[in-house]
Design an enzyme around this catalytic site. Structure first.
Site, short mmCIF file in Angstrom:
data_model
loop_
_atom_site.label_atom_id
_atom_site.label_comp_id
_atom_site.label_asym_id
_atom_site.label_seq_id
_atom_site.Cartn_x
_atom_site.Cartn_y
_atom_site.Cartn_z
CE LYS A 195 43.28 -3.72 37.46
NZ LYS A 195 44.58 -4.16 36.95
CE LYS A 248 41.51 -7.21 38.04
NZ LYS A 248 42.85 -7.03 37.59
C1 PBG Z 1 47.71 -5.95 36.94
C2 PBG Z 1 46.57 -6.77 37.38
C3 PBG Z 1 46.00 -6.90 38.66
C4 PBG Z 1 45.02 -7.91 38.55
C5 PBG Z 1 45.01 -8.32 37.23
N1 PBG Z 1 45.94 -7.59 36.52
C6 PBG Z 1 46.35 -6.29 39.96
C7 PBG Z 1 46.22 -4.86 40.20
O1 PBG Z 1 45.69 -4.08 39.40
O2 PBG Z 1 46.71 -4.46 41.27
C8 PBG Z 1 44.18 -8.43 39.67
C9 PBG Z 1 43.66 -9.82 39.51
C10 PBG Z 1 43.17 -10.46 40.75
O3 PBG Z 1 43.09 -9.86 41.84
O4 PBG Z 1 42.85 -11.65 40.67
N2 PBG Z 1 47.49 -4.62 36.79
#
Ligand code: PBG
Length: 324
Positions: A195, A248
């Protein structure tokens, strides 16, 4: 291998020919639809930067789940907007928390739908970080137990798959350990393994009210410049017991999806995130792009890169388009 023996256009002449030789067949069977659950009743509030996406109370979530099921989408992923926030994200553990209640209600409706729950602290902490904070530092190890307890409470509510998105080191092992210790050895873990620290999460933070109040997420989410490190993160999560791994965001990281696909023989997901969705929606609303065509092209590209599973806010629209 040369012209005129070879004419690649021969098999592009008709849709029948093109369909026969198509390499990637985009299918609804790999879609996961993200949903945001909030307190209250009959609440259905559209997210400004994400047209078509809503913050909804449990009753409304169940209604939309019926629609999702009827479109042949196999799964949803739930994010919670809790009643209260504190430094440790305590509301994420409550038996009566928004996500827990939503899971119970969806399960009670007996839909043919997998319920995945996002495991993280940022939506539940007053500072908005994904872990416990001390002197401006996001602490790793003290966060693990909270994440594991949150995953356990999701499993108890009936979650089919838990999905840690926090990027703390060792969280998959911590969650696996606690789940197994409570007879949830059959609950799979979908790890947000690679991520990245991305600007494309902006609209999500409006939807989930989870923006960090100070600082940023660079000390735990990955540097967008790193590819080899993604393979290390995936290997670590698999070693700790992850059943499914995820990359992601999706579009700026198609090379990472491809690299993970080639290196690891496990189910692979990709998250087509909020900012990617918002850009398409905004351009389409201005008449600058053809939404259907662009969305199907994007999702095909993500699947072609190697993703088996695609988390996408376009899931309902795409499922409709793929049907007709
Ligand atoms: C929580 C999380 C996030 C997303 C999914 N789980 C946000 C972040 O890390 O700030 C993002 C999903 C999206 O942008 O559609 N940690």
């Amino acid at each position: 291998m040369s012209f005129p023996i070879h004419r690649p256009r021969r098999i592009r002449r008709t849709e029948a020919l093109r369909g026969l030789v198509r390499e990637t067949r985009l299918t609804t069977a790999g879609f996961v639809y993200p949903m945001f659950v909030c307190p209250g009743e009959k609440v259905r509030k559209e997210v400004g930067s994400m047209p078509g996406v809503y913050q909804q109370s449990v009753d409304q979530i169940v209604e939309e789940c019926r629609e999702v099921e009827s479109l042949g989408i196999p799964a949803i992923i739930l994010f919670g907007l809790p009643e209260s926030k504190d430094a440790r994200g305590s509301s994420s553990l409550a038996k009566t928390g928004v996500v827990q209640r939503a899971v119970e209600a969806i399960k009670k409706a007996r839909l043919n739908l997998l319920v995945i729950t996002d495991v993280c602290l940022c939506e539940y902490t007053d500072h908005g970080h994904c872990g416990v904070v001390e002197d401006g530092e996001i602490l790793n190890d003290p966060t693990l137990e909270i994440l594991a307890q949150q995953a356990l409470s999701h499993a108890r509510a009936g979650s089919d798959i838990v999905a840690p998105s926090d990027m703390m080191d060792g969280r998959v092992a911590a969650i696996r350990n606690v789940l197994d210790g409570h007879k949830f050895e059959d609950t799979p873990i979908l790890a947000y393994a690679a991520k990245y620290c991305s600007g494309f999460y902006g609209p999500f933070r409006e939807a989930a009210q989870s923006a960090p109040q100070s600082g940023d997420r660079r000390s735990y989410q990955m540097d967008p410049a790193n590819a080899r490190e993604a393979l290390k993160e995936v290997a670590l999560d698999l070693g700790e017991g992850a059943d499914i791994v995820m990359v992601k965001p999706a579009l700026p990281y198609l090379d990472i999806i491809r690299a993970v696909r080639e290196r690891f023989d496990v189910p692979l997901g990709a998250y087509n995130v909020s900012g990617e969705y918002a850009m398409v929606k905004a351009a389409a609303q201005n008449g600058w792009i053809e939404e259907k065509r662009v969305v199907l092209e994007i999702l095909t590209g993500i699947q072609r890169a190697g993703a088996d599973i695609i988390l996408t806010y376009h899931a309902k629209d795409a499922a409709r388009w793929l049907k007709s």
